[in-house]
Structures are given as structure tokens and as C-alpha cells.
Design a protein around this motif. Structure first.
Motif, PDB file in Angstrom:
ATOM      1  N   TYR A 116      37.021  -2.101  -3.048  1.00  0.00           N
ATOM      2  CA  TYR A 116      36.505  -1.937  -4.303  1.00  0.00           C
ATOM      3  C   TYR A 116      35.450  -0.749  -4.345  1.00  0.00           C
ATOM      4  O   TYR A 116      34.800  -0.701  -5.344  1.00  0.00           O
ATOM      5  CB  TYR A 116      36.168  -3.072  -5.088  1.00  0.00           C
ATOM      6  CG  TYR A 116      37.451  -3.960  -5.187  1.00  0.00           C
ATOM      7  CD1 TYR A 116      38.588  -3.792  -4.948  1.00  0.00           C
ATOM      8  CD2 TYR A 116      37.002  -5.384  -5.694  1.00  0.00           C
ATOM      9  CE1 TYR A 116      39.590  -4.866  -5.121  1.00  0.00           C
ATOM     10  CE2 TYR A 116      37.953  -6.281  -5.835  1.00  0.00           C
ATOM     11  CZ  TYR A 116      39.348  -5.713  -5.327  1.00  0.00           C
ATOM     12  OH  TYR A 116      40.151  -6.789  -5.540  1.00  0.00           O
ATOM     13  N   LYS A 163      39.761  -7.735 -13.765  1.00  0.00           N
ATOM     14  CA  LYS A 163      38.751  -8.510 -13.167  1.00  0.00           C
ATOM     15  C   LYS A 163      38.770  -9.986 -13.569  1.00  0.00           C
ATOM     16  O   LYS A 163      38.799 -10.131 -14.614  1.00  0.00           O
ATOM     17  CB  LYS A 163      37.578  -7.705 -13.416  1.00  0.00           C
ATOM     18  CG  LYS A 163      36.496  -8.603 -12.580  1.00  0.00           C
ATOM     19  CD  LYS A 163      34.800  -7.993 -12.833  1.00  0.00           C
ATOM     20  CE  LYS A 163      34.670  -6.604 -12.245  1.00  0.00           C
ATOM     21  NZ  LYS A 163      33.486  -6.294 -12.596  1.00  0.00           N
ATOM     22  N   THR A 166      32.824  -7.665  -2.980  1.00  0.00           N
ATOM     23  CA  THR A 166      32.790  -8.515  -4.110  1.00  0.00           C
ATOM     24  C   THR A 166      32.062  -9.795  -3.259  1.00  0.00           C
ATOM     25  O   THR A 166      31.613 -10.860  -4.216  1.00  0.00           O
ATOM     26  CB  THR A 166      33.955  -8.990  -4.444  1.00  0.00           C
ATOM     27  OG1 THR A 166      34.983  -9.758  -3.665  1.00  0.00           O
ATOM     28  CG2 THR A 166      35.062  -7.704  -5.154  1.00  0.00           C
ATOM     29  N   THR A 215      33.259  -1.608  -8.643  1.00  0.00           N
ATOM     30  CA  THR A 215      32.834  -2.614  -8.862  1.00  0.00           C
ATOM     31  C   THR A 215      32.285  -2.748 -10.432  1.00  0.00           C
ATOM     32  O   THR A 215      32.036  -3.854 -10.808  1.00  0.00           O
ATOM     33  CB  THR A 215      31.523  -2.827  -7.944  1.00  0.00           C
ATOM     34  OG1 THR A 215      30.649  -1.810  -8.236  1.00  0.00           O
ATOM     35  CG2 THR A 215      32.148  -2.972  -6.550  1.00  0.00           C
ATOM     36  N   TRP A 233      34.788 -12.320  -7.223  1.00  0.00           N
ATOM     37  CA  TRP A 233      35.852 -12.071  -8.109  1.00  0.00           C
ATOM     38  C   TRP A 233      36.890 -11.014  -7.489  1.00  0.00           C
ATOM     39  O   TRP A 233      36.774 -10.281  -6.385  1.00  0.00           O
ATOM     40  CB  TRP A 233      35.140 -11.180  -9.399  1.00  0.00           C
ATOM     41  CG  TRP A 233      34.393 -10.004  -8.866  1.00  0.00           C
ATOM     42  CD1 TRP A 233      32.879  -9.843  -8.459  1.00  0.00           C
ATOM     43  CD2 TRP A 233      34.806  -8.505  -9.005  1.00  0.00           C
ATOM     44  NE1 TRP A 233      32.629  -8.792  -8.343  1.00  0.00           N
ATOM     45  CE2 TRP A 233      33.679  -7.865  -8.168  1.00  0.00           C
ATOM     46  CE3 TRP A 233      35.938  -8.039  -9.076  1.00  0.00           C
ATOM     47  CZ2 TRP A 233      33.740  -6.432  -8.299  1.00  0.00           C
ATOM     48  CZ3 TRP A 233      35.980  -6.546  -8.923  1.00  0.00           C
ATOM     49  CH2 TRP A 233      34.948  -5.813  -8.473  1.00  0.00           C
TER      50      TRP A 233
END
Length: 441
Positions: free
Chosen positions: A426, A396, A379, A430, A383
Motif C-alpha cells: 500500500y 478502505k 497497515t 495509506t 485495515w
């Protein structure tokens, strides 16, 4: 009851037969929608149906993930220590390289690699027949030139002495003429000396005076020119002597000696081996004095400055270091820094040994912090997935993160103490806005 009869407009004009006995009855005509409006309404309805299907579809909006497969960390208020862990290697503080000043063949090797040497100690002997002949020819040439210059100096000195002798003789002749002139001047008045004889004496006296003056002027000119010529000859002689000294030094450089005291390393030459001019023969490392060289991620290039402190834990004891030099050239995403020990250094560390140090970037300060995790790589700190209070899902959320170290990341905005986030990678998530955390694996 009245009856209404309808006829399609597509068949032409509408005609109605009035019922008998109903003068008040009239024909009612029904209008239909145009075809293009019907097509537009159908398209709009189709778009609404597709949008709803996309919204309700499971792909893109949420994904179910086993709760046991993700790592969760809590946001808390604490103290952020702005440090950077470094993997460094031990390097000698001072290294002096041994290069072949002149090429040649190795005749003798007197020490081995790894030995401790002292300044001036003979390490190896090389031979170079061409260099030796060249030096001998140079010595002969310089000797001949020096002999020629000494001959010129002798000739100049002899000329100076001849000039001095001529002046002395001229002064003596002028003094003698002056005495003769005075004697005859007293006698000519009494008629004891002929006037012609006195005139010759006076003329000779004047000649000797003028001659002495001319000789003195000539001697001064010669002395000035000779002094300049002698100074130039002496400078030329010094230059030739220097050239000869350099030639002899190059010849002596075939005897390889230690320029400083220390430990000899990378010295692997063998008897009979031919070495080129300027070729690296080995190096001498400063004994007992080391530094650390560490690679740092290019992200920190603007945050590291000379003089910043670092700590090395070795053998259960902390050792202080400071940033001595920064190499700003970036290679493979990293740049290098030199760390020098402040005070004593650990005993027994060896060149090339890897050590773990901790570089302090700024003073500790209160901050909201979260555990550092692999999510940051996916990220970029823009986030995170925030876990709901019941732990069943994660949404999110945009955040703003600041400094980070190997353990924690500073939170600037978007998270409050007590909240929890997913800190594991992640990968494949994403494009999701929500994670459903399942108890099943």
C-alpha cells in the motif's frame, strides 16, 4: 394611486411630503442589515465553497490504480496452520574450546586444522622459559619445606619415645621401691630393720608413685599436643604437594592435548608464534552430532517455548526437531533458538550450512484466512482495501487480523468468506479511502 417617497436614514431624519388630497397616505421606512452580520454571512459562504472544493478534489479521497499493478486475494474458510518458517544454520551440538592455559612460544604443531583427534592426543608443544624456571624454583622450595616438616615430625616422634622410656623407668623404680617397702615392713616389726631406714624406704616408695603419675599426665598432654601438631604438619605437607602438582600441571599444559574426541577446527597456530595466556587456539566439535541455530523475529519472543516441535525437509525426507534453548537477547530485531534433532539427523550436513525448517507454534484450527501479502507491513493488520463485487474499485475497511504464517493470515473480524482484498503493498495509498481500479496500464 398613492406615491411613497423613501429617504436614506444615513442622511438624517426622514422627511416626506404628503401628496395632495391623501390624508390616509403614510411614509414606509426600509431597514438595512448591520455590517458585522453581512461579514459573517460572507465568511460562512466562503467556508462552504472551500469545503465543497476539497470534497470534490481528487487528492486524499481516492486514487486511480491500474488493476494489473495490484495483487488481489480472496477471503475463504479453511484450516490455519500456525507455523513459522526458520532459516537455520548447522552448528555442532557440543563444542570444546582450546585455550592456552599458559602463554608460550609454539615449538611443534603435530596436527592440522580439520583433523579428527582422540582424547589425550598431543596437538602442539609450547615452551615458556620463565614458567619452567618458576616451576623449578617452586619445586626446590617445596622440597625444602617438606624436609623441614619431616625433621619436625622426627623430633616429635623422638620426644614421644623419650616420654615412654621415662614412664617405663619410673614404673620400674616404683615397683622396686614397692618391693623394698614390703620387705622392710615385715622386718621392722621384729626389730631387724631400723625405723629410720624403713622411713626412708617408705618415702622413696611414695616419691616413685607420685613421679610415675606426673610422668603419665605429662605424657598424655604431650601426646595430645604432638598429635595436633603432626596433623597440622601433614596438612601443610599435602597443601605443598598440591601446590607442586599444580605447578607441574601448568608446566605440562605447554603440551597441548585434545580434551575430548572430535573434529579439530579453527586451529591455525604456526611454529614460532607467541601465544598469550588464555588465548583461543582452536576448538573440537562433537563428531556426527549437530544442532540448528535459527534467528527469529522478536514479534514471536512470547510465543516460542522450549519443547515445541519443528520439521526439517532435507533430501526428500522429514526430520523432527525440538526447541532446546531460547536466547532472549534481541539483536537487530531478532533472537536465537537452538533446535536439537529428535532421532536421526540428515547425513552429510556440514557446519555452517543453511537449512530451511518449519516451527509449529500451535495445532491447526478452522479459521477465515486471507493470503499473506506486503500490505500487512503498511497497515499492521488494522485495515485493508476491500474490492467491490464488480472489481472496479476498492474501499478502505477496518479489520481485525490474528495469527499469520508465511502463506496466510487469520481473519478475526471485518471480512467475510468470498470477499476479495488488495494484498500488494500500500505504498503511497495509506491516506486514500478508495481505489479506482482501471483496466488501463
Amino acid at each position: 394611486m398613492p406615491v411613497v417617497t423613501l429617504k436614506s436614514s444615513d442622511a438624517g431624519d426622514t422627511a416626506a411630503t404628503p401628496p395632495s388630497g391623501g390624508a390616509m397616505d403614510r411614509i414606509v421606512e426600509r431597514k438595512r442589515l448591520p455590517a458585522r452580520i453581512k461579514i459573517g454571512l460572507c465568511a460562512a459562504a466562503g467556508a462552504v465553497v472551500l469545503a465543497g472544493a476539497w470534497w470534490l478534489a481528487p487528492s486524499g479521497s481516492s486514487q486511480t490504480v491500474a488493476a494489473s499493478h495490484v495483487a488481489i486475494g480472496e477471503v475463504r474458510q479453511g484450516v490455519f496452520e500456525d507455523f513459522l518458517p526458520l532459516r537455520a544454520r548447522v552448528t555442532p551440538l557440543v563444542t570444546v574450546y582450546l585455550d592456552a592455559v599458559e602463554g608460550g612460544r609454539v615449538e611443534k604443531v603435530l596436527v592440522e586444522d580439520g583433523a579428527t583427534v582422540v582424547q589425550g592426543q598431543l596437538l602442539a608443544v609450547l615452551s615458556n622459559a620463565d614458567l619452567q624456571l618458576s616451576v623449578l624454583a617452586r619445586q626446590t622450595e617445596v622440597t625444602e619445606q617438606l624436609n623441614n616438616m619431616r625433621s619436625q615430625e622426627l623430633a616429635l616422634e623422638r620426644n614421644r619415645l623419650d616420654n615412654q622410656r621415662a614412664i617405663i623407668e619410673s614404673d620400674a623404680a616404683a615397683a622396686k621401691a614397692h618391693r623394698q617397702y614390703e620387705r622392710e615392713a615385715a622386718l621392722v616389726e621384729k626389730g631387724w630393720v631400723a625405723k629410720k631406714t624403713f622411713a626412708d624406704t617408705a618415702e622413696d616408695y611414695n616419691f616413685q608413685q607420685r613421679r610415675a603419675k606426673v610422668l603419665r599426665v605429662a605424657q598424655a598432654t604431650d601426646e595430645r599436643l604432638q598429635s595436633q601438631q603432626l596433623a597440622q604438619l601433614r596438612r601443610s605437607a599435602e597443601s605443598l604437594q598440591t601446590s607442586l602438582a599444580i605447578a607441574n600441571a601448568n608446566l605440562d599444559a605447554l603440551n597441548l592435548r585434545a580434551p575430548v574426541s572430535g573434529q579439530l577446527t579453527a586451529f591455525s597456530i604456526q611454529v614460532g608464534q607467541s601465544m598469550k595466556q588464555g588465548e583461543r587456539l582452536g576448538q573440537i566439535d562433537s563428531p556426527g552430532r549437530n544442532k540448528l541455530v535459527a534467528g527469529v523475529d522478536e514479534f514471536y519472543l512470547g510465543r516460542i517455548q522450549p519443547g515445541q516441535t519443528a520439521v526439517l525437509d532435507h533430501g526428500g525426507k522429514p526430520y523432527r526437531l525440538k526447541v532446546a534453548k531460547i536466547y532472549p537477547q534481541v539483536r537487530d530485531g531478532q533472537f536465537e533458538v537452538d533446535l536439537q534433532f529428535v532421532g536421526p539427523e540428515p547425513a552429510g550436513i556440514q557446519r555452517g550450512q543453511g537449512l530451511q525448517a518449519k516451527l509449529t507454534l500451535s495445532d491447526p484450527a478452522p479459521a477465515r484466512i486471507i493470503p499473506n501479502g506486503a500490505f500487512y507491513n503498511d497497515t499492521g493488520g488494522a485495515w485493508v482495501f476491500v474490492v467491490s463485487p464488480d472489481g472496479r474499485s476498492a474501499e478502505k475497511r477496518s479489520v481485525r487480523l490474528g495469527r499469520r504464517n508465511s502463506d496466510f493470515i487469520e481473519v478475526l473480524d471485518g471480512l467475510e468468506p468470498g470477499e476479495r482484498i488488495v494484498t500488494s503493498p500500500y505504498t503511497g495509498l495509506t491516506d486514500k479511502a478508495r481505489l479506482d481500479l482501471s483496466d488501463k496500464d
